[in-house]
Design an enzyme around this catalytic site. Structure first.
Site, PDB file in Angstrom:
ATOM      1  N   TYR A   1       0.816  -1.179   0.048  1.00  0.00           N
ATOM      2  CA  TYR A   1       0.034   0.247  -0.155  1.00  0.00           C
ATOM      3  C   TYR A   1       0.728   1.199  -0.003  1.00  0.00           C
ATOM      4  O   TYR A   1       0.760   2.196  -0.871  1.00  0.00           O
ATOM      5  CB  TYR A   1      -0.821  -0.009   1.165  1.00  0.00           C
ATOM      6  CG  TYR A   1      -1.503   1.250   1.415  1.00  0.00           C
ATOM      7  CD1 TYR A   1      -2.786   1.816   0.840  1.00  0.00           C
ATOM      8  CD2 TYR A   1      -1.137   2.111   2.707  1.00  0.00           C
ATOM      9  CE1 TYR A   1      -3.597   3.011   1.275  1.00  0.00           C
ATOM     10  CE2 TYR A   1      -1.592   3.248   3.002  1.00  0.00           C
ATOM     11  CZ  TYR A   1      -2.688   3.445   2.268  1.00  0.00           C
ATOM     12  OH  TYR A   1      -3.392   4.765   2.424  1.00  0.00           O
TER      13      TYR A   1
ATOM     14  N   LYS B   1       1.286   4.275  -2.746  1.00  0.00           N
ATOM     15  CA  LYS B   1       1.065   5.692  -2.605  1.00  0.00           C
ATOM     16  C   LYS B   1       2.331   6.602  -2.638  1.00  0.00           C
ATOM     17  O   LYS B   1       2.055   7.691  -3.255  1.00  0.00           O
ATOM     18  CB  LYS B   1       0.742   5.854  -0.830  1.00  0.00           C
ATOM     19  CG  LYS B   1      -0.701   5.106  -0.565  1.00  0.00           C
ATOM     20  CD  LYS B   1      -1.971   5.409  -1.222  1.00  0.00           C
ATOM     21  CE  LYS B   1      -2.501   6.657  -0.826  1.00  0.00           C
ATOM     22  NZ  LYS B   1      -3.724   7.091  -1.251  1.00  0.00           N
TER      23      LYS B   1
END
Ligand SMILES: NC(=O)C1=CN([C@@H]2O[C@H](COP(=O)(O)OP(=O)(O)OC[C@H]3O[C@@H](n4cnc5c(N)ncnc54)[C@H](OP(=O)(O)O)[C@@H]3O)[C@@H](O)[C@H]2O)C=CC1
Ligand SMILES: CC(C)CCC[C@@H](C)[C@H]1CC[C@H]2C3=C(CC[C@]12C)[C@@]1(C)CCC(=O)C[C@@H]1CC3
Length: 345
Positions: A144, A148
């Protein structure tokens, strides 16, 4: 030569508008008189005056139809950090964000506000009053965070005053509030399984938890201050409650507010982190056969056992940001919003 008629600056689209943050953002935009189109993989509610478009943000043609008469786009869609699916994170957060940028540029959108995350600089070590000039994490703590980082870079690099396309990234941290599907529900689930008895580390680590309405306020301020001559162009901004709190005090206040016991016994951080890594390795190896989701992931343990709080001085300076709901009031509102998660219900 035909002149392009610019859509009103109050016509906007929220990609990911069915999610936790996205829905709060949509509600506030409507209150402020914006006309809002939601683009999301799912439609989960209805608000008069808001148009819904169900689709995958990786599909540029589907996006183009929605963005053609919009001047401002908020992009707050992402797979859940809990899904741990590298292929999906790359497809949506990186490739999908490229298609969002292309669709915005082709449709003549003037402003793109990305919901990034303060975790783009977090590697599992303490961050105290971190500013936006901290380097991106070289060894991101999970897929994640890895995606990002890429997502934020490509959005900020796309900022181009000559092309009349301006971008800014908001980096919230630990968003909480009514309807959040993550923080409070995971906490209560862990407490109900009897696993919320232990404090990881000495319990003094300070962390930012940010009430969702403050995050929404930061996004709208950013959109309204983003102009060709403003310092916001192509920059990232931390948005927090500006009241770092001990991680375990925050958890205890939520738990006690909902009728559960606060954690009491201490476990060494290194031990729990080591166990979480081991569990992650085992579950990754077993994934083709069984899909087990451990409660204590390395990311969660690192977040629970280290300092990670950020300065929002830059947002105060450049866009006049101040949190609109203080932390104690935010915790009280959040606890009151989850009657179904109270102990015994
Ligand atoms: N929650 C937090 O503490 C923090 C969140 N953030 C960022 O804030 C943003 C919003 O987070 P949050 O509201 O918590 O997340 P949610 O999961 O509640 O909302 C994200 C929304 O995007 C949708 N979505 C996912 N993939 C796609 C896709 N391919 N195309 C269109 N829509 C899609 C989701 O649908 P579905 O649910 O069906 O997947 C969901 O409705 C994210 O970018 C996140 O990275 C940053 C810092 C902290
Ligand atoms: C099992 C317990 C020790 C901890 C339970 C609480 C956690 C579910 C949450 C505490 C901090 C939260 C957080 C996020 C998700 C939920 C927590 C881990 C994020 C990872 C969500 C996405 C981000 O961009 C950063 C967030 C940081 C804080």
């Amino acid at each position: 030569m035909a002149t392009r008629i610019r859509p009103s600056s109050k016509r906007c689209a929220v990609i990911g508008g069915s999610g936790f943050l996205g829905r709060h953002l949509v509600e506030r935009l409507v209150e402020k008189g914006y006309s809002v189109a939601v683009f999301d993989i799912a439609q989960r509610y209805d608000i008069p005056g808001v148009t819904f478009h169900q689709g995958d943000l990786c599909d540029k043609q589907a996006l183009l139809k929605v963005l053609k008469d919009v001047s401002l786009v908020f992009h707050c869609a992402s797979p859940s950090p809990a899904c741990d699916d590298r292929t999906l994170f790359w497809k949506v957060n990186v490739e999908g964000t490229r298609s969002v940028i292309q669709a915005c540029q082709e449709a003549g959108v003037q402003k793109l506000v990305l919901t990034s995350s303060a975790s783009v600089v977090f590697e599992g070590a303490d961050i105290k009053n971190g500013k936006e000039d901290l380097p991106y994490a070289k060894r991101p703590i999970d897929y994640y965070t890895e995606t990002k980082i890429h997502q934020e870079k490509i959005v900020l690099e796309a900022c181009n005053k000559e092309k009349d396309f301006l971008t800014v990234a908001i980096r919230p941290h630990g968003i909480f509030g009514p309807r959040d599907p993550q923080l409070v529900p995971i906490l209560v689930d862990t407490a109900r399984k009897g696993k919320m008895k232990f404090i990881i580390g000495d319990g003094t680590n300070l962390v930012d938890f940010t009430y969702v309405e403050n995050v929404v306020h930061g996004h709208i301020l950013a959109a309204e201050h983003l102009k060709a001559d403003s310092p916001l162009c192509g920059k990232a901004y931390h948005i927090t409650n500006d009241e770092p709190i001990r991680f375990w005090d925050f958890m205890s206040q939520v738990l006690v507010g909902l009728g559960y016991d606060a954690p009491r016994y201490h476990l060494p951080y290194a031990l729990v982190y080591g166990i979480a890594i081991l569990l992650w390795l085992i579950t990754s190896l077993l994934r083709p056969l069984v899909n087990i989701k451990p409660t204590f992931t390395p990311m969660r343990v690192a977040l629970a056992g280290t300092h990670h709080y950020y300065s929002c001085y830059r947002a105060k300076q450049d866009m006049g940001y101040q949190p609109v709901v203080r932390l104690q009031e935010a915790i009280a509102r959040t606890v009151a919003s989850y009657p179904h998660l109270k102990s015994g219900s």
